[in-house]
Design a protein around this motif. Structure first.
Motif, short mmCIF file in Angstrom:
data_model
loop_
_atom_site.label_atom_id
_atom_site.label_comp_id
_atom_site.label_asym_id
_atom_site.label_seq_id
_atom_site.Cartn_x
_atom_site.Cartn_y
_atom_site.Cartn_z
N ASN A 277 44.64 40.64 47.94
CA ASN A 277 44.48 39.73 46.93
C ASN A 277 45.88 40.08 45.82
O ASN A 277 46.53 39.01 45.82
CB ASN A 277 43.33 40.37 45.35
N VAL B 168 39.82 32.51 46.26
CA VAL B 168 38.23 32.48 45.83
C VAL B 168 38.16 32.13 47.26
O VAL B 168 36.58 32.55 47.41
CB VAL B 168 38.64 31.01 45.53
N GLU C 205 33.48 40.06 39.57
CA GLU C 205 35.25 38.71 40.25
C GLU C 205 34.75 37.85 40.54
O GLU C 205 35.77 36.77 39.68
CB GLU C 205 35.51 40.07 41.75
N HIS D 95 45.28 31.25 43.78
CA HIS D 95 44.51 31.52 42.88
C HIS D 95 43.15 31.29 44.22
O HIS D 95 42.16 31.72 44.06
CB HIS D 95 44.03 30.69 42.34
N LEU E 66 37.06 34.88 39.17
CA LEU E 66 37.78 33.82 39.18
C LEU E 66 37.48 32.58 38.68
O LEU E 66 38.16 31.92 38.98
CB LEU E 66 36.83 34.34 40.79
N LEU F 185 41.62 40.90 37.39
CA LEU F 185 41.30 40.78 38.44
C LEU F 185 41.89 42.40 38.98
O LEU F 185 41.28 42.64 40.14
CB LEU F 185 41.89 40.18 39.35
#
Length: 312
Positions: free
Chosen positions: A287, A249, A112, A245, A116, A67
């Motif tokens: 992120n 998201v 992405e 996470h 995810l 990521l």
């Protein structure tokens, strides 16, 4: 007045969005330079930590390092070129480079949600089936999930780029945007764009809705599993492993929904160009901050590396 349409593609495109910055140009350049630098530093730091720290060499952090690599690639596709335009005062791009930028932008932005979804599945297995976690989330499966994400998105980007290459543009080369993307190119088309629309509608279940449903179902199962736990410490630990996470998201899908799911009357290329640029900066910048500030493993690894550097 009616005119005969020349469907040949222009040799270059001119980005009109830059001409509207005026006195904000230098301030905006500084902002982009700072955010791009911090984006690179944060994401490179996570990749280095995952590679060097043995306790981070797990499926979860393998997916996280991908990521981070994706975030570096995504911002590098657009931001450095925008900075060059702002500094030089030129705002034109050749047709070939525009199509290349379009391909890589769609490629990286489409990867992405797939990554995810893979990360959500990893958290689902870790919490709902912890005894089999190492068996299920083995290196082979992780490599397959990552490879499938990159490959699927590259195929999607290839299809959209090919459709865009065949758009009848009638020599029009001025687009009200900061970089090459599908909406501004469709806006200047002088012919049938139904093929492009069908391609986007066909891709949405695979590239957007499907991964989103995977994330949603994973977290429904995780929440139901956590609510059955009798230990409050166990519940806290389970939620803490998902917090980073889940935040990423919500950031990704929240910004995407703000960009694409709005009243039709509020759509305009001028506004959408700013939203698209903001979204292209926001997630890659935040992120690494989310994972370093909210994740104890990453924070601990970072502190160890810093102490080792100080004491050496």
């Amino acid at each position: 007045m009616d005119h005969v349409c020349n469907e040949s593609a222009p040799s270059e495109f001119i980005f009109l969005a830059f001409s509207k910055l005026n006195e904000w140009r230098f301030l905006f350049t500084g902002f982009l330079l700072i955010t791009y630098t911090f984006t690179l530093m944060g994401n490179v730091l996570i990749i280095i930590l995952v590679c060097l720290q043995p306790n981070l060499q797990t499926p979860m952090y393998f997916l996280l390092s991908n990521l981070s690599l994706l975030d570096i690639c995504q911002t590098t596709t657009t931001i450095p070129q925008i900075i060059v335009y702002l500094i030089s005062g030129t705002n034109a791009i050749s047709h070939e480079r525009c199509m290349m930028q379009l391909f890589f932008f769609i490629f990286f932005i489409g990867t992405e949600p797939l990554l995810l979804a893979a990360m959500a599945y990893d958290r689902y297995v870790a919490i709902c089936n912890p005894l089999r976690y190492n068996v299920v989330m083995n290196y082979k499966l992780c490599a397959q999930l990552v490879s499938a994400s990159w490959f699927t998105s590259s195929l999607n980007a290839t299809i959209h780029t090919l459709f865009t290459l065949h758009l009848p543009l009638c020599g029009i080369n001025k687009i009200n945007y900061f970089f090459c993307d599908i909406p501004p190119l469709l806006a200047i088309s002088c012919g049938d764009i139904s093929g492009n629309i069908i391609a986007m509608l066909a891709a949405s279940p695979i590239m957007g809705i499907g991964p989103g449903m995977c994330v949603l179902l994973s977290y429904i199962h995780i929440i139901l599993r956590v609510l059955k736990m009798h230990s409050s410490s166990g519940m806290r630990k389970a939620f803490s492993t998902c917090a980073s996470h889940l935040t990423v998201v919500l950031l990704f899908y929240g910004s995407s929904m703000f960009q694409y799911i709005r009243p039709f009357s509020s759509y305009s290329l001028s506004k959408d160009s700013k939203i698209a640029l903001f979204n292209n900066i926001l997630s890659p910048l935040l992120n690494p901050l989310i994972y370093t500030l909210r994740n104890n493993d990453v924070k601990g690894a970072l502190q160890k590396r810093m102490m080792k550097k100080i004491l050496s």
